[in-house]
Write a protein that holds these residues in place. Sequence first.
Motif, PDB file in Angstrom:
ATOM      1  N   ASP A 172    -106.727 -17.599  18.771  1.00 44.02           N
ATOM      2  CA  ASP A 172    -106.204 -16.274  18.434  1.00 44.02           C
ATOM      3  C   ASP A 172    -107.252 -15.172  18.428  1.00 44.02           C
ATOM      4  O   ASP A 172    -106.898 -13.993  18.356  1.00 44.02           O
ATOM      5  N   ASP A 231     -95.926 -11.453  25.509  1.00 42.04           N
ATOM      6  CA  ASP A 231     -94.864 -12.408  25.830  1.00 42.04           C
ATOM      7  C   ASP A 231     -93.706 -11.751  26.567  1.00 42.04           C
ATOM      8  O   ASP A 231     -92.641 -12.352  26.735  1.00 42.04           O
ATOM      9  N   LYS A 262     -92.001  -9.201  25.561  1.00 42.59           N
ATOM     10  CA  LYS A 262     -91.014  -8.634  24.638  1.00 42.59           C
ATOM     11  C   LYS A 262     -91.695  -7.607  23.727  1.00 42.59           C
ATOM     12  O   LYS A 262     -92.679  -7.928  23.058  1.00 42.59           O
ATOM     13  N   SER A 315     -97.980  -7.220  20.046  1.00 40.85           N
ATOM     14  CA  SER A 315     -98.167  -8.666  20.087  1.00 40.85           C
ATOM     15  C   SER A 315     -97.657  -9.312  18.801  1.00 40.85           C
ATOM     16  O   SER A 315     -97.644  -8.695  17.731  1.00 40.85           O
ATOM     17  N   LYS A 316     -97.293 -10.582  18.907  1.00 43.16           N
ATOM     18  CA  LYS A 316     -96.857 -11.337  17.736  1.00 43.16           C
ATOM     19  C   LYS A 316     -97.981 -11.492  16.714  1.00 43.16           C
ATOM     20  O   LYS A 316     -97.718 -11.805  15.548  1.00 43.16           O
ATOM     21  N   CYS A 348     -99.448  -9.284  15.312  1.00 43.87           N
ATOM     22  CA  CYS A 348     -99.243  -8.258  14.284  1.00 43.87           C
ATOM     23  C   CYS A 348     -98.339  -8.745  13.151  1.00 43.87           C
ATOM     24  O   CYS A 348     -98.347  -8.171  12.060  1.00 43.87           O
ATOM     25  N   GLU A 349     -97.569  -9.786  13.405  1.00 46.81           N
ATOM     26  CA  GLU A 349     -96.723 -10.347  12.359  1.00 46.81           C
ATOM     27  C   GLU A 349     -97.532 -11.128  11.340  1.00 46.81           C
ATOM     28  O   GLU A 349     -97.022 -11.483  10.273  1.00 46.81           O
ATOM     29  N   HIS A 350     -98.774 -11.428  11.655  1.00 40.62           N
ATOM     30  CA  HIS A 350     -99.600 -12.265  10.789  1.00 40.62           C
ATOM     31  C   HIS A 350    -100.665 -11.482  10.040  1.00 40.62           C
ATOM     32  O   HIS A 350    -101.621 -12.057   9.527  1.00 40.62           O
ATOM     33  N   GLU A 352     -91.578  -3.297  10.873  1.00 44.52           N
ATOM     34  CA  GLU A 352     -90.772  -4.429  11.304  1.00 44.52           C
ATOM     35  C   GLU A 352     -89.885  -4.038  12.487  1.00 44.52           C
ATOM     36  O   GLU A 352     -89.681  -4.800  13.418  1.00 44.52           O
ATOM     37  N   LEU A 376     -91.894  -4.000  15.734  1.00 41.53           N
ATOM     38  CA  LEU A 376     -92.141  -5.338  16.273  1.00 41.53           C
ATOM     39  C   LEU A 376     -90.947  -5.842  17.081  1.00 41.53           C
ATOM     40  O   LEU A 376     -91.116  -6.620  18.023  1.00 41.53           O
ATOM     41  N   LYS A 377     -89.759  -5.398  16.728  1.00 35.52           N
ATOM     42  CA  LYS A 377     -88.565  -5.907  17.388  1.00 35.52           C
ATOM     43  C   LYS A 377     -88.189  -5.114  18.631  1.00 35.52           C
ATOM     44  O   LYS A 377     -87.269  -5.506  19.356  1.00 35.52           O
TER      45      LYS A 377
END
Length: 388
Positions: free
Chosen positions: A271, A300, A302, A306-307, A309-311, A383, A386-387
């Motif tokens: 990562d 990805d 979508k 990037s995912k 950022c969810e972490h 949020e 992110l979607k």
Amino acid sequence: MIAIYLKGEKMEHCPWLNQLDQNSSLYMPYNVDYDFQYFPELKKKLKLLINILEKNNAPKALIVCAKNYKNKVVKAIDLYYKGNIIDSHLIIKDLVKDCYGKYSVFDVNNNPAFPASPQKEGNEVQLFRARLSDHMIEFPAEEMLHIPFKNRSIVKSERFSIPGLPCLYLGNTSYVCWIEMGCPPDFKFNVSPVVLDNTQKIFNLAVSLQDFYNTLDYNKTTREEGFCYLIKLFILNMATSFRVKETNRNFKSEYIISQMVMLACKDLQLDGITYHSKCVSNDNFANVLGVNLVLFAKYDGKGFLSKICEHLEIGDSFNYSMYKQLLASQKYKGYRLRIDDPLLNKNIGSFKRQFPYRETMFYGFDRYLFANWEDRKISKKYERILKV
């Protein structure tokens, strides 16, 4: 040197390490004037490293590892210059895979790049994200993330990122963010507090001679195994620790290996990478206070972010100049930082002129940002982003 408390009886049994420690020519980062000087100067440094190991009775396995990595790093750069980019990348990918393991891959909170006392291991690592502005402004948290994929056209070549591929660069102090951004005027400097959820796997290139000292207490077999892994990482670190003064360059030779390492780590599903700032006068002033973390913004297909950022949790930015205008009554809240460990050497500057970090405005700014972080949760607005 940082490791001075470890010298003495142990050093008598490790003369090669003593010689490495005393040779100022190997102190990182390395400075050259022009791009064309990078490759010959790197080869000179690597040759010096091998000579010291051979002349001072280093373990044979250590010498073999060092020679192997030295030769392959040199070959990778040579191939890159000749236009054989894929072959160059495959060499570096094999080197990264070879040193992948317990000495190089960690989660964030237990990464030796962010040292802590044994009883404090696992505590959160406080990180900082900086952004410049021409006017005093407070950026909302979502604007302090990586450059959105829809704006990838403005992503330029950086030490651990390539054009068009965004990354998120973080520092473990506001000070390292400041020097990385060229020591900007106070009113332009905006910083957000950041913490990660500790699920990321990070490749650690923040390796120095201190790490060799830390293995001296191991038994012979474990110690020599550690030495071999560390020398591999140390050589990769050497190849990525150059600063070139030449300006207005479209290509930067000192980024060849670091960008190849980044691509290799992405291929290995890691990562990010931790590394010492190359803007310090000497890496002894980066071991504690000058550590950077680059997180890969994996795409990805979508959304705009990037995912990764969810972490993480990130706060709104605060302007450094504004912070310096506040009276003590606004700065009274305390917050224990990871770098507050009393065993750590916490000076900034140079050997000629250095200052305790706790006696700088940057230290107070670090504490203020975390002590006054009102919401440690990702906002609803974020949020939704992110979607998208």
